[in-house]
Design an enzyme around this catalytic site. Structure first.
Site, PDB file in Angstrom:
ATOM      1  N   HIS A  24     115.413  -1.151  88.049  1.00  0.00           N
ATOM      2  CA  HIS A  24     116.198  -1.554  86.997  1.00  0.00           C
ATOM      3  C   HIS A  24     115.479   0.213  86.094  1.00  0.00           C
ATOM      4  CE1 HIS A  24     116.550  -5.588  86.135  1.00  0.00           C
ATOM      5  NE2 HIS A  24     115.763  -5.454  87.265  1.00  0.00           N
ATOM      6  N   SER A  49     121.657  28.857  81.737  1.00  0.00           N
ATOM      7  CA  SER A  49     122.136  29.044  80.281  1.00  0.00           C
ATOM      8  C   SER A  49     122.809  30.219  79.995  1.00  0.00           C
ATOM      9  CB  SER A  49     121.262  28.294  79.284  1.00  0.00           C
ATOM     10  OG  SER A  49     121.827  28.164  78.262  1.00  0.00           O
ATOM     11  N   GLU A  51     126.071  18.487  88.806  1.00  0.00           N
ATOM     12  CA  GLU A  51     126.522  17.253  87.802  1.00  0.00           C
ATOM     13  C   GLU A  51     127.594  17.437  88.382  1.00  0.00           C
ATOM     14  OE1 GLU A  51     124.518  18.404  83.729  1.00  0.00           O
ATOM     15  OE2 GLU A  51     124.247  20.452  85.160  1.00  0.00           O
ATOM     16  N   LYS A  54     116.154  28.523  80.559  1.00  0.00           N
ATOM     17  CA  LYS A  54     117.607  27.435  81.717  1.00  0.00           C
ATOM     18  C   LYS A  54     117.794  27.557  83.237  1.00  0.00           C
ATOM     19  CE  LYS A  54     119.226  23.791  79.757  1.00  0.00           C
ATOM     20  NZ  LYS A  54     119.202  22.156  79.463  1.00  0.00           N
TER      21      LYS A  54
END
Ligand code: ARG
Length: 466
Positions: free
Chosen positions: A157, A278, A291, A284
């Protein structure tokens, strides 16, 4: 568009828009090698069976070889003057050797021809996928071995559950990829059947020898029903289904890599070469590679749906709809091959933050099961033990302490069976190493799994290469 090879029964030239709409050369052009390989085999068989003379067969084969070289050297442009790859090559052949070129298509249809091309193509793709998956598993095994001993929280979980070895977690993915490899292997067996000779749908009146062609092209079997042979796209759907499952596994791993590289988890650091920045936020460093792996999974799922939908209501035998099978199959193959290849490069570029993982492994009362197991060893029924430890956890939460901070007296106040020998049960590394059941997370078991997996991988790699 050049004069059609099927122009005979038509009075009018084809409408321009219809030509554009029905053409597939932009997509199936990449099958040229397989198309020529298949045509050479077919032509030699025609010669062997005396359907055309040996001399004729030799001249056609020779010129097909030349066309292959022309295409490979960029001397013969496949774009977009022909309807499909089969027409383009046949037209070029006739251009080169005149009427004789027109004998190649004896006892054959584009319907069985495209099935052969795709089966030849899929054999290569499936072999490449299997070999890349073996490479990926080898990388995983190495990373697991290098990090043997690193302890992390195991989750259910997405809540801390029990401490586990990082290597055990990594080897879980190895199991998934082995099953994926098996699925490709299985699909290969059903792909590896020769359909050429089924002709349009009913077979042919010429005395062809499909077994001869099969042997020449290393197919162990020929199809046994010509109608099925030109209609069957199962092997493409199976490949896509196996690819969808594989991408699902990769996507799960990608998801974890993304989570683990957050400030909140801080379990891993992916090397700069495999991350991107970024355009606005200077600080970043983003995990774009995992992804995109997660993102590309969706297109493979989509391709599977395309193929299933494409075939679901088709009457037998060949229908032009089937031409639409190429783009999803090519897209899936390209996606899977590039993704597996890159994942194998990415994994060694990950630095695992051992201290952080170990620190987190002990938080959230992850040793509560072991404390209960201690009581069970002292003769307390598990249900009772579970309840007692639940109360101890609640007590710790209230006092803001960990289980191991409880004194023996404190523990005794919950159950008289507690004694000073409880503390090893509250030590992470000994707890991990006691989970020695088969497939468990104990170091001894994981070391075994690494060794066994490596041996099996080497054996499968040898078979694939032979
Ligand atoms: N290009 C077609 C395909 O990919 C094969 C040609 C069959 N065409 C036909 N009109 N029978 O399926």
């Amino acid at each position: 568009m050049a004069d059609k090879l099927w122009q005979g029964r038509f009075d009018q030239p084809t409408n321009r828009q219809v030509e554009d709409y029905t053409a597939s050369i932009q997509t199936d052009g990449r099958l040229y090698r397989y198309d020529i390989e298949g045509s050479i085999a077919h032509c030699r068989m025609l010669g062997e069976c005396k359907i055309i003379s040996h001399d004729e067969a030799s001249r056609i084969v020779e010129n097909l070889g030349e066309i292959l070289r022309e295409i490979e050297r960029g001397k013969f442009d496949l774009s977009p003057s022909s309807e499909d790859i089969h027409m383009a090559i046949e037209q070029r052949l006739i251009q080169k050797i005149g009427e004789l070129g027109g004998k190649l298509h004896t006892a054959r249809s584009r319907n069985d021809q495209i099935c052969l091309d795709m089966r030849l193509y899929m054999r290569d793709v499936l072999t490449q996928c299997r070999s890349l998956l073996i490479e990926l598993q080898k990388v995983l095994v190495s990373v697991a071995e290098e990090n043997l001993g690193v302890i992390m929280p195991g989750y259910t979980h997405l809540q801390h559950a029990q401490p586990i070895l990082l290597s055990h977690h990594l080897m879980a993915y190895c199991e998934m990829f082995r099953r994926d490899e098996e699925r490709f292997e299985d699909c290969y067996r059903r792909t590896n059947v020769l359909p050429l000779g089924s002709a349009a749908l009913a077979g042919t009146t010429f005395p062809i020898d499909m077994e001869w062609t099969a042997k020449y092209l290393h197919f162990p079997k020929v199809t046994s029903n010509s109608i099925d042979a030109v209609s069957d796209r199962d092997y493409l759907i199976e490949f896509n289904a196996a690819s969808a499952i594989l991408m699902m596994h990769i996507s799960r791993m990608a998801e974890e890599l993304i989570l683990w590289s957050t400030t909140e988890f801080a379990f891993i650091d992916i090397s700069d070469a495999f991350c991107t920045g970024s355009s606005i936020m200077p600080q970043k460093k983003n995990p774009d590679v995992p992804e995109l792996m997660r993102g590309k999974t969706s297109r493979v799922y989509g391709n599977l749906m395309t193929l299933l939908t494409l075939t679901k209501a088709l009457p037998l035998a060949y229908n032009r709809d089937l031409q639409e099978d190429k783009e999803p199959v090519f897209d899936t193959a390209d996606t899977v091959i590039s993704t597996v290849r890159l994942l194998a490069r990415l994994l060694p570029e990950i630095r695992f933050n051992r201290e952080r993982m170990l620190d987190m492994a002990g938080r959230g009362f992850t040793l509560a099961t072991d404390l209960a197991d201690y009581l069970v060893r002292k003769g307390v029924p598990f249900r009772k033990a579970h309840h007692v430890v639940g109360q101890i956890v609640q007590h710790c939460i209230q006092k803001n302490i960990e289980l191991r901070d409880c004194s023996v007296e404190e523990l005794k106040s919950f159950h008289k069976a507690f004694d000073a020998d409880v503390y090893p049960y509250l030590e992470i590394s000994s707890v991990v190493d006691q989970r020695t059941s088969s497939g468990g997370t104990a170091t001894s078991r994981v070391r075994e799994a690494i060794g066994r997996t490596r041996t099996e991988l080497e054996a499968r790699e040898m078979i694939l290469k032979s």
